[in-house]
Scaffold this active site. Structure first.
Site, short mmCIF file in Angstrom:
data_model
loop_
_atom_site.label_atom_id
_atom_site.label_comp_id
_atom_site.label_asym_id
_atom_site.label_seq_id
_atom_site.Cartn_x
_atom_site.Cartn_y
_atom_site.Cartn_z
N ASP A 118 0.85 -1.20 0.00
CA ASP A 118 0.00 0.00 0.00
C ASP A 118 0.88 1.25 0.00
O ASP A 118 2.07 1.19 0.33
CB ASP A 118 -0.91 -0.01 1.24
CG ASP A 118 -2.08 0.97 1.13
OD1 ASP A 118 -2.20 1.66 0.09
OD2 ASP A 118 -2.87 1.05 2.09
N GLY A 119 0.29 2.36 -0.35
CA GLY A 119 0.96 3.66 -0.28
C GLY A 119 0.74 4.31 1.07
O GLY A 119 0.25 3.68 2.01
N GLY A 174 -7.10 8.88 0.73
CA GLY A 174 -8.11 8.36 -0.21
C GLY A 174 -9.33 7.79 0.51
O GLY A 174 -10.15 7.12 -0.11
N GLU A 225 -7.82 -0.54 5.03
CA GLU A 225 -6.36 -0.60 4.92
C GLU A 225 -5.74 -1.05 6.25
O GLU A 225 -4.81 -1.86 6.28
CB GLU A 225 -5.81 0.77 4.52
CG GLU A 225 -6.16 1.14 3.08
CD GLU A 225 -5.74 2.54 2.67
OE1 GLU A 225 -5.65 2.79 1.46
OE2 GLU A 225 -5.50 3.39 3.55
#
Ligand code: 5RP
Length: 223
Positions: free
Chosen positions: A81-82, A97, A103
């Site tokens: 993931d970022g 986001g 997440e």
């Protein structure tokens, strides 16, 4: 060099952690979109992926990557993931986001969390990026008052409803010198679903895209 190219470099480098037949957790955002693109180009074939958002599920469908329900997955070896900000110790701010809840669940469930960012997101102290907090809608004003008591200036991200039907408060003016303590304190507020601080469950590996290539950090020190 534009941030997008740095993100692409980090995303490409993350492929080094992915093997044929793996079940992968996949995050959300433009860096992750680059990762999915690189994955499809690589020819690596996943057994499936657990998605962190409706947006990522759409990418998986478009790439014919089978989407799996986390409840049906025994072991998740890897999550990619970022992040919106990261410290050299692997503590993160996420949720730009609005996908922070799923997440955080997937990061918690995964044995290894590889975070891919461009070098503009690497900081000494978290907090320049407003901290997203997902909140049950009826608790919005109450939670905002409590976050003020913790030293922040919460701003309602109006018009945004998360995939879970909740709202987001973006908390400005924080300087998170002890991110794990802040995460714990904000988690205690009734009505908070998820705090976008990943300080207790940090990234295990940070891949940082920059002008001259990628840097891989494997944080071990305490936050
Ligand atoms: C989504 C996130 C993303 O990882 C974060 O916002 C980074 O996004 P991008 O890769 O587009 O810069 O936490 O909830």
């Amino acid at each position: 060099m534009p941030a997008r190219e740095k993100k692409r470099r980090a995303a490409q480098a993350a492929l080094g952690h992915v093997k044929d037949g793996m079940v992968l957790g996949i995050g959300t955002g433009s860096t992750v979109a680059e990762f999915v693109k690189a994955l499809l180009d690589s020819g690596i074939r996943l057994a499936g992926a657990v998605s962190s958002s409706n947006a990522t599920s759409a990418l998986l469908r478009a790439g014919h990557i089978p989407e799996l329900d986390l409840n049906a997955v025994d072991e998740l070896a890897l999550y990619v993931d970022g992040a919106d900000e990261a410290t050299f110790q692997g503590a993160l701010i996420k949720g730009g986001g609005a996908a922070l809840t799923r997440e955080k669940v997937i990061a918690g469930a995964a044995a290894r969390f590889v975070c891919i960012i461009d070098d503009g997101k690497l900081v000494e102290i978290l907090g320049r990026f407003p901290l997203p907090v997902e909140v049950v809608p009826m608790a919005r004003a109450y939670v905002a008052r409590q976050l003020v008591k913790l030293g922040g200036r919460p701003v309602w991200r109006e018009g945004v409803v998360t995939d879970n039907g909740n709202v987001i408060l973006d908390v400005h003016q924080l300087r998170l010198t002890d991110p794990a303590a802040f995460e714990t304190a904000a988690d205690q507020i009734a009505g908070v679903v998820t705090v976008g601080l990943f300080a207790r469950r940090r990234a295990d590996v940070l891949i940082v895209g920059g002008d001259v290539g990628v840097r891989t950090l494997v944080p071990r020190e305490p936050v």
